[in-house]
Enzyme design. Sequence first.
Site, PDB file in Angstrom:
ATOM      1  N   TRP A 184       0.852  -1.188   0.000  1.00 46.89           N
ATOM      2  CA  TRP A 184       0.000   0.000   0.000  1.00 46.89           C
ATOM      3  C   TRP A 184       0.886   1.236   0.000  1.00 46.89           C
ATOM      4  O   TRP A 184       1.729   1.397   0.881  1.00 46.89           O
ATOM      5  CB  TRP A 184      -0.941   0.029   1.211  1.00 46.89           C
ATOM      6  CG  TRP A 184      -1.675   1.338   1.221  1.00 46.89           C
ATOM      7  CD1 TRP A 184      -2.676   1.710   0.368  1.00 46.89           C
ATOM      8  CD2 TRP A 184      -1.414   2.459   2.057  1.00 46.89           C
ATOM      9  NE1 TRP A 184      -3.050   3.007   0.628  1.00 46.89           N
ATOM     10  CE2 TRP A 184      -2.303   3.500   1.654  1.00 46.89           C
ATOM     11  CE3 TRP A 184      -0.522   2.710   3.103  1.00 46.89           C
ATOM     12  CZ2 TRP A 184      -2.321   4.750   2.269  1.00 46.89           C
ATOM     13  CZ3 TRP A 184      -0.541   3.962   3.719  1.00 46.89           C
ATOM     14  CH2 TRP A 184      -1.437   4.962   3.303  1.00 46.89           C
ATOM     15  N   GLU A 225      -2.913  -2.839  -2.762  1.00 48.04           N
ATOM     16  CA  GLU A 225      -4.080  -2.272  -2.073  1.00 48.04           C
ATOM     17  C   GLU A 225      -4.424  -0.870  -2.573  1.00 48.04           C
ATOM     18  O   GLU A 225      -3.598   0.029  -2.559  1.00 48.04           O
ATOM     19  CB  GLU A 225      -3.803  -2.215  -0.561  1.00 48.04           C
ATOM     20  CG  GLU A 225      -4.941  -1.628   0.248  1.00 48.04           C
ATOM     21  CD  GLU A 225      -4.638  -1.571   1.746  1.00 48.04           C
ATOM     22  OE1 GLU A 225      -3.474  -1.774   2.135  1.00 48.04           O
ATOM     23  OE2 GLU A 225      -5.584  -1.309   2.511  1.00 48.04           O
ATOM     24  N   LYS A 227      -6.999   2.686  -2.657  1.00 49.08           N
ATOM     25  CA  LYS A 227      -7.662   3.547  -1.688  1.00 49.08           C
ATOM     26  C   LYS A 227      -8.364   4.673  -2.425  1.00 49.08           C
ATOM     27  O   LYS A 227      -7.925   5.094  -3.486  1.00 49.08           O
ATOM     28  CB  LYS A 227      -6.606   4.094  -0.725  1.00 49.08           C
ATOM     29  CG  LYS A 227      -7.171   4.884   0.425  1.00 49.08           C
ATOM     30  CD  LYS A 227      -6.110   5.012   1.518  1.00 49.08           C
ATOM     31  CE  LYS A 227      -6.607   5.929   2.609  1.00 49.08           C
ATOM     32  NZ  LYS A 227      -5.813   5.863   3.809  1.00 49.08           N
ATOM     33  N   ASP A 258      -9.718  -3.238   1.081  1.00 43.79           N
ATOM     34  CA  ASP A 258      -9.840  -2.730   2.455  1.00 43.79           C
ATOM     35  C   ASP A 258     -11.241  -2.145   2.590  1.00 43.79           C
ATOM     36  O   ASP A 258     -11.647  -1.285   1.797  1.00 43.79           O
ATOM     37  CB  ASP A 258      -8.761  -1.654   2.687  1.00 43.79           C
ATOM     38  CG  ASP A 258      -8.754  -1.107   4.108  1.00 43.79           C
ATOM     39  OD1 ASP A 258      -9.831  -0.741   4.614  1.00 43.79           O
ATOM     40  OD2 ASP A 258      -7.662  -1.026   4.715  1.00 43.79           O
ATOM     41  N   HIS A 261     -11.863   1.638   2.309  1.00 42.27           N
ATOM     42  CA  HIS A 261     -11.244   2.373   1.197  1.00 42.27           C
ATOM     43  C   HIS A 261     -12.159   2.645   0.020  1.00 42.27           C
ATOM     44  O   HIS A 261     -11.688   2.829  -1.102  1.00 42.27           O
ATOM     45  CB  HIS A 261     -10.007   1.614   0.704  1.00 42.27           C
ATOM     46  CG  HIS A 261      -8.846   1.738   1.637  1.00 42.27           C
ATOM     47  ND1 HIS A 261      -7.571   1.377   1.304  1.00 42.27           N
ATOM     48  CD2 HIS A 261      -8.776   2.208   2.900  1.00 42.27           C
ATOM     49  CE1 HIS A 261      -6.757   1.603   2.325  1.00 42.27           C
ATOM     50  NE2 HIS A 261      -7.473   2.091   3.306  1.00 42.27           N
ATOM     51  N   HIS A 285      -8.588  -6.419   3.989  1.00 41.28           N
ATOM     52  CA  HIS A 285      -8.312  -5.634   5.179  1.00 41.28           C
ATOM     53  C   HIS A 285      -9.668  -5.300   5.771  1.00 41.28           C
ATOM     54  O   HIS A 285     -10.362  -4.412   5.280  1.00 41.28           O
ATOM     55  CB  HIS A 285      -7.555  -4.352   4.830  1.00 41.28           C
ATOM     56  CG  HIS A 285      -6.081  -4.543   4.773  1.00 41.28           C
ATOM     57  ND1 HIS A 285      -5.188  -3.518   4.579  1.00 41.28           N
ATOM     58  CD2 HIS A 285      -5.323  -5.662   4.936  1.00 41.28           C
ATOM     59  CE1 HIS A 285      -3.948  -3.997   4.604  1.00 41.28           C
ATOM     60  NE2 HIS A 285      -3.996  -5.302   4.816  1.00 41.28           N
ATOM     61  N   ASP A 293     -12.049   7.618   6.062  1.00 45.24           N
ATOM     62  CA  ASP A 293     -11.222   6.417   6.236  1.00 45.24           C
ATOM     63  C   ASP A 293     -10.638   6.396   7.644  1.00 45.24           C
ATOM     64  O   ASP A 293      -9.485   6.734   7.868  1.00 45.24           O
ATOM     65  CB  ASP A 293     -10.099   6.442   5.195  1.00 45.24           C
ATOM     66  CG  ASP A 293      -9.049   5.400   5.467  1.00 45.24           C
ATOM     67  OD1 ASP A 293      -9.420   4.256   5.706  1.00 45.24           O
ATOM     68  OD2 ASP A 293      -7.854   5.741   5.471  1.00 45.24           O
ATOM     69  N   ASP A 295     -10.668   3.829  10.074  1.00 40.80           N
ATOM     70  CA  ASP A 295     -10.070   2.622  10.650  1.00 40.80           C
ATOM     71  C   ASP A 295     -10.514   2.331  12.079  1.00 40.80           C
ATOM     72  O   ASP A 295      -9.673   2.110  12.956  1.00 40.80           O
ATOM     73  CB  ASP A 295      -8.542   2.702  10.594  1.00 40.80           C
ATOM     74  CG  ASP A 295      -8.029   2.862   9.166  1.00 40.80           C
ATOM     75  OD1 ASP A 295      -8.026   1.859   8.445  1.00 40.80           O
ATOM     76  OD2 ASP A 295      -7.652   3.981   8.785  1.00 40.80           O
ATOM     77  N   ASP A 325      -7.358  -4.529   9.619  1.00 42.87           N
ATOM     78  CA  ASP A 325      -6.613  -3.276   9.475  1.00 42.87           C
ATOM     79  C   ASP A 325      -7.398  -2.132  10.106  1.00 42.87           C
ATOM     80  O   ASP A 325      -8.253  -1.533   9.470  1.00 42.87           O
ATOM     81  CB  ASP A 325      -6.322  -2.979   8.000  1.00 42.87           C
ATOM     82  CG  ASP A 325      -5.455  -1.737   7.842  1.00 42.87           C
ATOM     83  OD1 ASP A 325      -4.859  -1.314   8.844  1.00 42.87           O
ATOM     84  OD2 ASP A 325      -5.373  -1.197   6.724  1.00 42.87           O
TER      85      ASP A 325
HETATM   86  C1  RNT Z   1      -3.926   2.624   4.671  1.00 45.75           C
HETATM   87  C2  RNT Z   1      -4.016   1.173   4.305  1.00 45.75           C
HETATM   88  C3  RNT Z   1      -2.886   0.322   4.820  1.00 45.75           C
HETATM   89  C4  RNT Z   1      -2.459   0.664   6.239  1.00 45.75           C
HETATM   90  C5  RNT Z   1      -1.520  -0.341   6.867  1.00 45.75           C
HETATM   91  C6  RNT Z   1      -0.900   0.185   8.107  1.00 45.75           C
HETATM   92  O1  RNT Z   1      -5.036   3.318   4.329  1.00 45.75           O
HETATM   93  O2  RNT Z   1      -5.237   0.664   4.722  1.00 45.75           O
HETATM   94  O3  RNT Z   1      -3.237  -1.008   4.703  1.00 45.75           O
HETATM   95  O4  RNT Z   1      -3.546   0.836   7.073  1.00 45.75           O
HETATM   96  O5  RNT Z   1      -0.617  -0.775   5.956  1.00 45.75           O
HETATM   97 ZN    ZN Z   2      -5.546  -1.426   4.621  1.00 41.01          ZN
END
Ligand code: RNT
Ligand code: ZN
Length: 417
Positions: A184, A225, A227, A258, A261, A285, A293, A295, A325
């Site tokens: 990523w 990955e 986003k 993810d 994302h 993720h 975003d 998390d 994640d």
């Molecule tokens: C960031 C991505 C990525 C990170 C990690 C720490 O938006 O989701 O995967 O969160 O690599």
């Molecule tokens: Zn991620």
Amino acid sequence: MSSTTYKSAKDKYAAYGVDTDKVLENLSSIPLSMHCWQGDDVGGFETPDAELSGGGIQVTGNFKGKARNIAELRSDIDEALKYIPGKTRLNLHAIYGEFGGNKVDRNEISYEHFKGWVDWCKARKMGIDFNPTYFSHPLAADGFTLSSADKKIREFWIEHGILCRKIAEKIGKALGDTVITNFWMPDGMKDSPADRLAPRKRMEESLDKIFSVKINPRYNRDSVESKLFGIGSESYVVGSHEFFMGYAVKNGTLLTLDSGHFHPTEGIADKISSMLLFVPEILLHVSRGVRWDSDHVVISDDPTADIMREIVRAGALKKVHIGMDYFDGSINRIFAWAVGMRAARKALLAAMLEPISLMRQAENSGDYGMRLALSEEARSLPLAEVWQEYCKREGKACGLKMLEGIKKYEDKVLSKR
Ligand code: RNT
Ligand code: ZN
């Protein structure tokens, strides 16, 4: 000895053609990859006071007891594992190496820095997954890494990517297992770029260079990955969904989805069956986006349930690698790990307990009313009893015992830091 409540739950599921004992047996063997970075707010151990910086991601909160070194992080993971049933893998970022107080730059890391983790995980029968770290670094400070217009910066990060794949291959070899290495990159812009194409071309070229190095797929596989946007890259992210979907399909890498994302109402569940037709495997993720975003810690919500249902319904448990994640620094971080990992596994259990044969029968005979009724009935079958039985069989505390255990650790260990 199974409890009478479990026996009654078992009968209720059996009436819908579901064998709970069989499900519990299968459930344990499905690995969930736990991200090390929840333990220290994505700081890593490059310097004693390393902190997450840049990269479009952010951790907020300052709850006491953040892990300050590898020993503390390991102790915290061990504590979390007491409450996490099933097969667990550990997901490491490159900044979590054992650098022994020395300055080791990202283009200098080697397997030696991760050997300690390999031994530690081996002793716990845990697999390892890996990530190059393309943030919290002066050469990422301008918002571009692999797609930078500066050749020197690109080369530095290409080197990092190659080293990470080599390290991952060695980890895989040492564990007799396959490491999934996730790429990523935060590259992007705060405001609308005049040229969206050139950085994407450079990103593609850099990745091609990284992946041209032959690595044994038995020991390491790479995933990319995408986003939608990040903090400071609101208008443009080089590695968008289309970019990485295209890249993965063209080059046969894995694709990472993810759940935080995409657009706020866009789930990743429906993407799984489509993408699996065109990429060999998927890495998930699992996260919980809240407005942006953000998390947040995974919970038993509908998006998580949808994801797990889709994996099970698509018969894709072997092709979808499930990782977590999220990072929340505002709460006890052991709770964050345990709650999120348990919620994900519980959602997986719920998915495996669906009366899927009956639902398929109904669907195949065109009886969509029956399909709907079955899925709705399934939602009120006694999942909690089966989950409790599962935790018991796995020897993991459940309910209030878990809460008390983690609080005790907070008092005894976290508050003393
Ligand atoms: C960031 C991505 C990525 C990170 C990690 C720490 O938006 O989701 O995967 O969160 O690599
Ligand atoms: Zn991620």
